[in-house]
Enzyme design. Structure first.
Site, PDB file in Angstrom:
ATOM      1  N   ARG A   1       0.812  -1.215   0.000  1.00 64.53           N
ATOM      2  CA  ARG A   1       0.000   0.000   0.000  1.00 64.53           C
ATOM      3  C   ARG A   1       0.851   1.273   0.000  1.00 64.53           C
ATOM      4  O   ARG A   1       0.348   2.365  -0.248  1.00 64.53           O
ATOM      5  CB  ARG A   1      -0.955  -0.011   1.203  1.00 64.53           C
ATOM      6  CG  ARG A   1      -2.132  -0.962   1.017  1.00 64.53           C
ATOM      7  CD  ARG A   1      -2.927  -1.170   2.290  1.00 64.53           C
ATOM      8  NE  ARG A   1      -2.286  -2.117   3.198  1.00 64.53           N
ATOM      9  CZ  ARG A   1      -2.769  -2.444   4.399  1.00 64.53           C
ATOM     10  NH1 ARG A   1      -3.864  -1.894   4.847  1.00 64.53           N
ATOM     11  NH2 ARG A   1      -2.124  -3.323   5.151  1.00 64.53           N
TER      12      ARG A   1
ATOM     13  N   TYR B   1      29.760  31.144  -0.371  1.00 60.10           N
ATOM     14  CA  TYR B   1      29.939  29.690  -0.298  1.00 60.10           C
ATOM     15  C   TYR B   1      31.303  29.390   0.286  1.00 60.10           C
ATOM     16  O   TYR B   1      32.338  29.774  -0.273  1.00 60.10           O
ATOM     17  CB  TYR B   1      29.821  29.038  -1.688  1.00 60.10           C
ATOM     18  CG  TYR B   1      30.198  27.580  -1.637  1.00 60.10           C
ATOM     19  CD1 TYR B   1      29.469  26.693  -0.838  1.00 60.10           C
ATOM     20  CD2 TYR B   1      31.295  27.081  -2.328  1.00 60.10           C
ATOM     21  CE1 TYR B   1      29.827  25.353  -0.745  1.00 60.10           C
ATOM     22  CE2 TYR B   1      31.655  25.739  -2.245  1.00 60.10           C
ATOM     23  CZ  TYR B   1      30.912  24.884  -1.454  1.00 60.10           C
ATOM     24  OH  TYR B   1      31.271  23.566  -1.350  1.00 60.10           O
TER      25      TYR B   1
ATOM     26  N   SER C   1      34.881  41.775  -0.222  1.00 59.52           N
ATOM     27  CA  SER C   1      33.693  41.285  -0.924  1.00 59.52           C
ATOM     28  C   SER C   1      34.054  40.725  -2.287  1.00 59.52           C
ATOM     29  O   SER C   1      34.984  41.194  -2.949  1.00 59.52           O
ATOM     30  CB  SER C   1      32.706  42.438  -1.119  1.00 59.52           C
ATOM     31  OG  SER C   1      32.246  42.868   0.138  1.00 59.52           O
TER      32      SER C   1
ATOM     33  N   GLY D   1       1.650 -14.834   6.246  1.00 57.83           N
ATOM     34  CA  GLY D   1       0.907 -14.251   7.365  1.00 57.83           C
ATOM     35  C   GLY D   1       1.784 -13.953   8.568  1.00 57.83           C
ATOM     36  O   GLY D   1       2.911 -14.449   8.685  1.00 57.83           O
TER      37      GLY D   1
ATOM     38  N   GLY E   1       6.957  -4.220  12.601  1.00 59.49           N
ATOM     39  CA  GLY E   1       7.861  -3.162  12.174  1.00 59.49           C
ATOM     40  C   GLY E   1       7.156  -1.903  11.688  1.00 59.49           C
ATOM     41  O   GLY E   1       7.730  -0.819  11.688  1.00 59.49           O
TER      42      GLY E   1
ATOM     43  N   ALA F   1      30.877  39.899   1.683  1.00 60.70           N
ATOM     44  CA  ALA F   1      29.746  39.430   0.882  1.00 60.70           C
ATOM     45  C   ALA F   1      30.231  38.859  -0.439  1.00 60.70           C
ATOM     46  O   ALA F   1      31.162  39.375  -1.054  1.00 60.70           O
ATOM     47  CB  ALA F   1      28.799  40.589   0.620  1.00 60.70           C
TER      48      ALA F   1
HETATM   49  C1  UD1 Z   1      -2.247  -6.559  11.738  1.00 55.44           C
HETATM   50  C2  UD1 Z   1      -3.115  -7.448  12.640  1.00 55.44           C
HETATM   51  C3  UD1 Z   1      -4.370  -6.700  13.072  1.00 55.44           C
HETATM   52  C4  UD1 Z   1      -3.949  -5.421  13.776  1.00 55.44           C
HETATM   53  C5  UD1 Z   1      -2.983  -4.567  12.917  1.00 55.44           C
HETATM   54  C6  UD1 Z   1      -2.400  -3.466  13.774  1.00 55.44           C
HETATM   55  C7  UD1 Z   1      -2.749  -9.773  11.925  1.00 55.44           C
HETATM   56  C8  UD1 Z   1      -3.302 -10.940  11.193  1.00 55.44           C
HETATM   57  N1  UD1 Z   1      -3.483  -8.667  11.909  1.00 55.44           N
HETATM   58  O1  UD1 Z   1      -2.983  -6.272  10.560  1.00 55.44           O
HETATM   59  O2  UD1 Z   1      -5.134  -7.494  13.958  1.00 55.44           O
HETATM   60  O3  UD1 Z   1      -5.111  -4.664  14.097  1.00 55.44           O
HETATM   61  O4  UD1 Z   1      -1.888  -5.371  12.444  1.00 55.44           O
HETATM   62  O5  UD1 Z   1      -1.619  -2.582  13.004  1.00 55.44           O
HETATM   63  O6  UD1 Z   1      -1.681  -9.885  12.491  1.00 55.44           O
HETATM   64  N2  UD1 Z   1       4.343  -9.349   8.088  1.00 55.44           N
HETATM   65  C9  UD1 Z   1       5.318 -10.270   7.861  1.00 55.44           C
HETATM   66  N3  UD1 Z   1       5.011 -11.413   7.206  1.00 55.44           N
HETATM   67  C10 UD1 Z   1       3.764 -11.691   6.774  1.00 55.44           C
HETATM   68  C11 UD1 Z   1       2.748 -10.734   7.016  1.00 55.44           C
HETATM   69  C12 UD1 Z   1       3.063  -9.588   7.680  1.00 55.44           C
HETATM   70  O7  UD1 Z   1       6.472 -10.071   8.250  1.00 55.44           O
HETATM   71  O8  UD1 Z   1       3.574 -12.770   6.185  1.00 55.44           O
HETATM   72  C13 UD1 Z   1       4.664  -8.118   8.804  1.00 55.44           C
HETATM   73  C14 UD1 Z   1       4.478  -6.866   7.956  1.00 55.44           C
HETATM   74  O9  UD1 Z   1       5.681  -6.535   7.298  1.00 55.44           O
HETATM   75  C15 UD1 Z   1       4.086  -5.817   8.969  1.00 55.44           C
HETATM   76  C16 UD1 Z   1       3.421  -6.614  10.076  1.00 55.44           C
HETATM   77  O10 UD1 Z   1       3.804  -7.966   9.903  1.00 55.44           O
HETATM   78  O11 UD1 Z   1       5.223  -5.140   9.488  1.00 55.44           O
HETATM   79  C17 UD1 Z   1       1.910  -6.495  10.075  1.00 55.44           C
HETATM   80  O12 UD1 Z   1       1.399  -6.952   8.847  1.00 55.44           O
HETATM   81  P1  UD1 Z   1       0.253  -6.172   8.084  1.00 55.44           P
HETATM   82  O13 UD1 Z   1      -0.023  -6.879   6.812  1.00 55.44           O
HETATM   83  O14 UD1 Z   1       0.560  -4.729   8.024  1.00 55.44           O
HETATM   84  O15 UD1 Z   1      -0.974  -6.448   9.104  1.00 55.44           O
HETATM   85  P2  UD1 Z   1      -2.320  -5.613   9.234  1.00 55.44           P
HETATM   86  O16 UD1 Z   1      -3.210  -5.939   8.102  1.00 55.44           O
HETATM   87  O17 UD1 Z   1      -1.985  -4.186   9.466  1.00 55.44           O
HETATM   88 CA    CA Z   2      -0.077  -2.956   9.351  1.00 53.77          CA
END
Ligand code: UD1
Ligand code: CA
Length: 461
Positions: free
Chosen positions: A42, A371, A410, A102, A126, A385
């Site tokens: 995004r 400069y 200057s 995930g 992060g 200047a």
């Molecule tokens: C997540 C939470 C949601 C919470 C929100 C808060 C889950 C399933 N959902 O949603 O409940 O309200 O954060 O901000 O956890 N990442 C990985 N590997 C992956 C997927 C994600 O390292 O396979 C990392 C992303 O880089 C990111 C963090 O995990 O830094 C969160 O992932 P993101 O996809 O932003 O989760 P949200 O949809 O914001």
């Molecule tokens: Ca997020």
């Protein structure tokens, strides 16, 4: 990298260690897993989301700074081909998540690295860099009274955050992701902030049992809450303000986060004794160090690495980066201080003056349209200047030395390498190509000839 003493960053992170220490019993061991494998689609960016800067450094470094005092071990889960991110988080070890299956899957990848770890493990995201050390400390502390704890918030607009489902007694039962939630569940105001903490063995057991049978087809970290409840463990939510817990998924959210960090940095700078006449117009960096009685006029930008000593004034519309300003010095308006510059005590740098790797001695003045690059200026010297150091010959940079008490007329061009002696003078409009001895006057310009009667009247005739 160690920030200088008394920076704003330290000020707003300082309190909690003392609190944690005061709470008595032997501190348990803590490890953190930071999830940062997502590209951040995004953001529509070529760089990983957590590498986008806030207050002049990658957002993940803000999170690492808040974690550093609390965790004995920190592990970062990164995506494939994120060498720059790995370098940024070093010396913390990283694990690569090759397939984005995930948050639960990502956290589970840290299991082998923490196999021998017996303490509590927290999982953080992060893209949640605004969280303070105080709040993380509160969460770790709350874990002593529950099998699993999580951070929650009540955002003004709960949007697509996961919702925290509680029972009548306020005990957390599960988290339902927005995509999987019913209309009634989406109406729940309590949202998951994305930080949990549990004992290592429990956490990895729960993570091992996750399924991906949900709307996203992902292994949700958030499903460990239901797993903990299924084993009869108490799960508690620690609430904190949205301002700290909001996630960053888009450029607009990045800008909101920047505003939040700037507000904290300005507050800390003012608590530290600096006057910001119109604070909301001043851009600070994470490590900007302003001493007491520094005055900053409106619309000043501090890039990283700037130190300003007591009583100095930074006037409007100046831009400073990786430089130091001595006590009582006056900079600007409209000055640009580039990396490697050190302005001495009570020195003056005026409008449209650019300094690069320039050392200005105490009381030296460069007040207009100048400069100065790769130069040493002695104490009390006056730079007229329009003075230019010609420090680059198209191939290499060369140094200019100006002695103490010298007077540069200057519009002098100083063709480096060149040295102007102490108390020497250069005539206005000179092109100085040879060293000027101490206390000499150098004139290096065409001689003027006055042709009488050849003015406008004479030419018309
Ligand atoms: C997540 C939470 C949601 C919470 C929100 C808060 C889950 C399933 N959902 O949603 O409940 O309200 O954060 O901000 O956890 N990442 C990985 N590997 C992956 C997927 C994600 O390292 O396979 C990392 C992303 O880089 C990111 C963090 O995990 O830094 C969160 O992932 P993101 O996809 O932003 O989760 P949200 O949809 O914001
Ligand atoms: Ca997020």
């Amino acid at each position: 990298m160690k920030p200088p003493r008394n920076t704003a960053q330290q000020n707003f992170n300082a309190a909690p260690i003392a609190e944690a220490a005061a709470s008595g019993s032997v501190a348990p061991m803590h490890a953190a897993i930071i999830l940062a494998a997502g590209q951040g689609t995004r953001m529509k960016s070529a760089r990983p989301k957590v590498m986008h800067p806030l207050a002049g450094r990658p957002m993940i470094q803000h999170l690492l700074a808040s974690c550093a005092p609390l965790f004995q071990r920190v592990l970062v889960v990164v995506g494939p081909g994120m060498a720059e991110l790995e370098a940024t988080v070093a010396p913390h070890p990283t694990v690569v998540q090759h397939e984005r299956l995930g948050t639960g899957h990502a956290a589970r990848l840290a299991a082998p690295a923490l196999q021998d770890f017996a303490g509590d493990v927290a999982v953080l995201y992060g893209d949640n860099p605004l969280i303070t050390q105080q709040t993380i400390a509160l969460l770790l502390d709350a874990r002593r009274a529950a099998g699993l704890v999580l951070l929650a918030m009540r955002p003004a607009d709960p949007g697509r955050y996961g919702r925290v489902v509680t029972d009548d007694a306020g005990m957390v039962q599960r988290i339902v992701e927005w995509a999987d939630a019913t209309a009634a569940e989406r109406a729940i105001p309590l949202c998951n902030a994305g930080v949990i903490c549990a004992p290592a063995a429990d956490l990895f057991r729960w993570l091992g049992g996750l399924s991906n049978a949900n709307a996203a087809g992902e292994y949700y970290l958030t499903d460990v809450i239901a797993a903990a409840r299924a084993e009869g463990r108490a799960v508690r939510a620690v609430e904190a303000p949205e301002a700290e817990l909001r996630g960053i998924n888009t450029r607009a959210e990045l800008a909101t986060a920047e505003a939040e960090i700037q507000a904290r940095l300005r507050q800390a700078a003012m608590l530290g004794g600096a006057t910001l006449i119109r604070p909301e117009t001043v851009q600070l960096a994470w490590d900007t160090a302003l001493a007491p009685d520094v005055t900053v006029e409106p619309h000043v930008v501090f890039a990283p690495g700037v130190t300003v000593a007591e009583g100095a004034t930074i006037r409007a519309f100046s831009h400073l980066e990786a430089c130091s300003v001595g006590p009582g010095a006056v900079i600007g308006p409209y000055a640009r201080l580039r990396p490697g510059t050190a302005v001495g005590e009570a020195a003056h740098v005026g409008n449209f003056v650019e300094l690069k790797a320039a050392r200005l001695g105490a009381g030296a003045k460069a007040n207009h349209l100048t400069y100065l690059g790769d130069v040493t200026v002695g104490a009390g010297a006056n730079i007229g200047a329009g003075t230019i150091t010609c420090n680059y010959d198209g191939l290499a940079k060369h140094r200019t030395e100006i002695g103490e008490g010298a007077f540069i007329g200057s519009d002098t061009a100083l063709v480096a390498p060149v040295r102007v002696g102490a108390h020497a003078v250069t005539a206005a409009g000179s092109v100085i190509t040879e060293d000027v001895p101490d206390n000499a006057l150098a004139i290096a310009r065409g001689r003027q000839a006055n042709k009488l009667g050849r003015g406008m009247k004479g030419r018309r005739r």
